[in-house]
Design a protein around this motif. Structure first.
Motif, short mmCIF file in Angstrom:
data_model
loop_
_atom_site.label_atom_id
_atom_site.label_comp_id
_atom_site.label_asym_id
_atom_site.label_seq_id
_atom_site.Cartn_x
_atom_site.Cartn_y
_atom_site.Cartn_z
N ALA A 116 0.91 -1.24 0.19
CA ALA A 116 0.00 -0.02 -0.02
C ALA A 116 0.67 1.41 -0.10
CB ALA A 116 -0.93 -0.02 1.15
N GLY A 117 1.94 1.22 0.74
CA GLY A 117 2.82 2.41 0.85
C GLY A 117 3.60 2.71 -0.49
N LEU A 118 4.16 1.64 -1.25
CA LEU A 118 4.70 1.72 -2.53
C LEU A 118 3.60 2.15 -3.68
CD1 LEU A 118 7.32 1.34 -3.99
CD2 LEU A 118 6.46 -1.03 -4.69
N ASP A 119 2.25 1.72 -3.45
CA ASP A 119 1.22 1.94 -4.46
C ASP A 119 0.77 3.41 -4.38
OD1 ASP A 119 1.20 -0.61 -4.73
OD2 ASP A 119 -0.84 -1.04 -4.26
N ASP A 120 0.97 4.03 -3.16
CA ASP A 120 0.87 5.57 -2.65
C ASP A 120 1.95 6.28 -3.43
OD1 ASP A 120 -1.75 4.92 -1.60
OD2 ASP A 120 -0.78 5.10 0.52
N LEU A 121 3.09 5.83 -3.12
CA LEU A 121 4.30 6.57 -3.63
C LEU A 121 4.51 6.78 -5.07
CD1 LEU A 121 7.16 7.86 -2.59
CD2 LEU A 121 8.05 5.53 -2.94
N LEU A 122 4.06 5.46 -5.74
CA LEU A 122 4.15 5.57 -7.20
C LEU A 122 2.82 6.05 -7.99
CD1 LEU A 122 6.13 2.25 -7.49
CD2 LEU A 122 7.25 4.60 -7.70
N GLY A 123 1.80 6.27 -7.20
CA GLY A 123 0.56 6.71 -7.94
C GLY A 123 0.04 5.44 -8.51
N ARG A 125 -2.57 3.34 -7.78
CA ARG A 125 -4.07 3.28 -7.56
C ARG A 125 -4.67 3.99 -8.66
NH1 ARG A 125 -3.00 3.49 -1.84
NH2 ARG A 125 -2.96 1.27 -1.08
N GLU A 126 -3.95 5.24 -9.08
CA GLU A 126 -4.64 6.21 -10.02
C GLU A 126 -4.49 5.41 -11.26
OE1 GLU A 126 -3.62 8.45 -6.65
OE2 GLU A 126 -2.33 7.27 -7.90
N GLN A 127 -3.75 4.37 -11.53
CA GLN A 127 -3.63 3.66 -12.67
C GLN A 127 -4.25 2.28 -12.68
OE1 GLN A 127 0.70 3.70 -14.50
NE2 GLN A 127 0.83 5.09 -12.34
N ASN A 128 -5.04 1.93 -11.72
CA ASN A 128 -5.87 1.04 -11.41
C ASN A 128 -4.87 -0.18 -11.27
OD1 ASN A 128 -8.47 1.89 -11.26
ND2 ASN A 128 -8.77 1.80 -13.52
N LEU A 129 -3.91 -0.08 -10.65
CA LEU A 129 -2.82 -1.05 -10.40
C LEU A 129 -2.29 -1.17 -8.78
CD1 LEU A 129 -0.31 -0.06 -13.16
CD2 LEU A 129 -1.68 -2.16 -13.15
N ARG A 130 -1.78 -2.34 -8.62
CA ARG A 130 -1.33 -2.61 -7.19
C ARG A 130 -0.31 -3.42 -7.42
NH1 ARG A 130 -6.28 -5.39 -3.99
NH2 ARG A 130 -4.57 -6.03 -2.67
N SER A 131 0.84 -2.98 -6.39
CA SER A 131 2.13 -3.68 -6.50
C SER A 131 2.06 -5.09 -6.02
CB SER A 131 3.18 -2.94 -5.69
OG SER A 131 2.71 -2.57 -4.58
N VAL A 132 2.67 -6.12 -6.26
CA VAL A 132 2.68 -7.51 -6.06
C VAL A 132 4.11 -7.93 -5.67
CG1 VAL A 132 2.07 -9.90 -6.87
CG2 VAL A 132 0.79 -7.96 -7.59
N VAL A 133 5.04 -7.73 -6.37
CA VAL A 133 6.42 -8.44 -5.89
C VAL A 133 7.46 -7.40 -6.67
CG1 VAL A 133 6.44 -9.78 -7.75
CG2 VAL A 133 7.73 -10.29 -5.79
N LEU A 134 8.70 -7.25 -6.07
CA LEU A 134 9.78 -6.62 -6.64
C LEU A 134 10.88 -7.49 -6.98
CD1 LEU A 134 9.76 -3.80 -3.53
CD2 LEU A 134 8.72 -3.72 -5.69
N MET A 135 11.62 -6.91 -7.83
CA MET A 135 12.72 -7.70 -8.20
C MET A 135 13.97 -6.51 -8.61
SD MET A 135 13.51 -10.56 -11.27
CE MET A 135 14.24 -9.65 -12.65
#
Length: 167
Positions: A116-123, A125-135
């Motif tokens: 949720a924090g990453l989604d907020d930082l990268l905006g 939600r405004e793109q109808n996306l949610r982060s799942v995993v990083l690499m």
């Protein structure tokens, strides 16, 4: 998939990834995201792209599109639909890990972050996306990495693989 090369942005991401050093020490950070919500329009876009790529008329893929829409529409809740989409992101992660290995680029898959924090930082939600995993991607610094020379720890094959039927 978001590709983040900018060091300043990776430094801003670091706190929501629990200050793991790979975030800032890597040359690239990939963020695998999933649609939320998953919509029929996404399936329509896939069908159009498939038809265009393969030189087909979209009507030729109508049954395929209906099958996918039926599967996606068959989930009981928006949460279940997102979980399905998140698993698709993990399939992409597996492919990316294999590609990095083939290119001899070090890769570190990471779930240790606040989505949720990453989604907020990268905006996202405004793109109808949610982060799942990083690499994180890059080349290790063998001189600075105290773990570089250590033996890898892996479960023994006997514990990891179950053969059916048992021998």
């Amino acid at each position: 998939m978001l590709v983040i090369e900018d060091r300043a942005l990776r430094e801003r991401i670091s706190p929501v990834a629990y200050d793991q050093p790979q975030i800032t020490q890597s040359s690239h950070l990939l963020v695998f995201a999933a649609w939320d919500p998953v919509e029929e329009a996404h399936v329509d876009d896939l069908i159009r792209l498939t038809a265009e790529t393969r030189g087909l008329h979209p009507d030729d893929l109508a049954a395929y599109g209906s099958t996918i829409k039926g599967a996606v529409g068959g989930f009981a809740s928006a949460h279940e639909k997102f979980q399905w989409a998140a698993k698709q992101a993990y399939l992409a992660l597996g492919t990316a890990l294999a590609a990095a290995a083939a290119e001899r680029v070090d890769a570190s898959p990471m779930e240790g972050f606040d989505p949720a924090g990453l989604d907020d930082l990268l905006g996202l939600r405004e793109q109808n996306l949610r982060s799942v995993v990083l690499m994180a991607l890059g080349y290790r610094d063998n001189e600075a990495d105290r773990h570089a020379g250590l033996e890898k720890v892996r479960w023994p094959r006997e514990k990891l693989f179950i053969h059916l039927p048992p021998a």
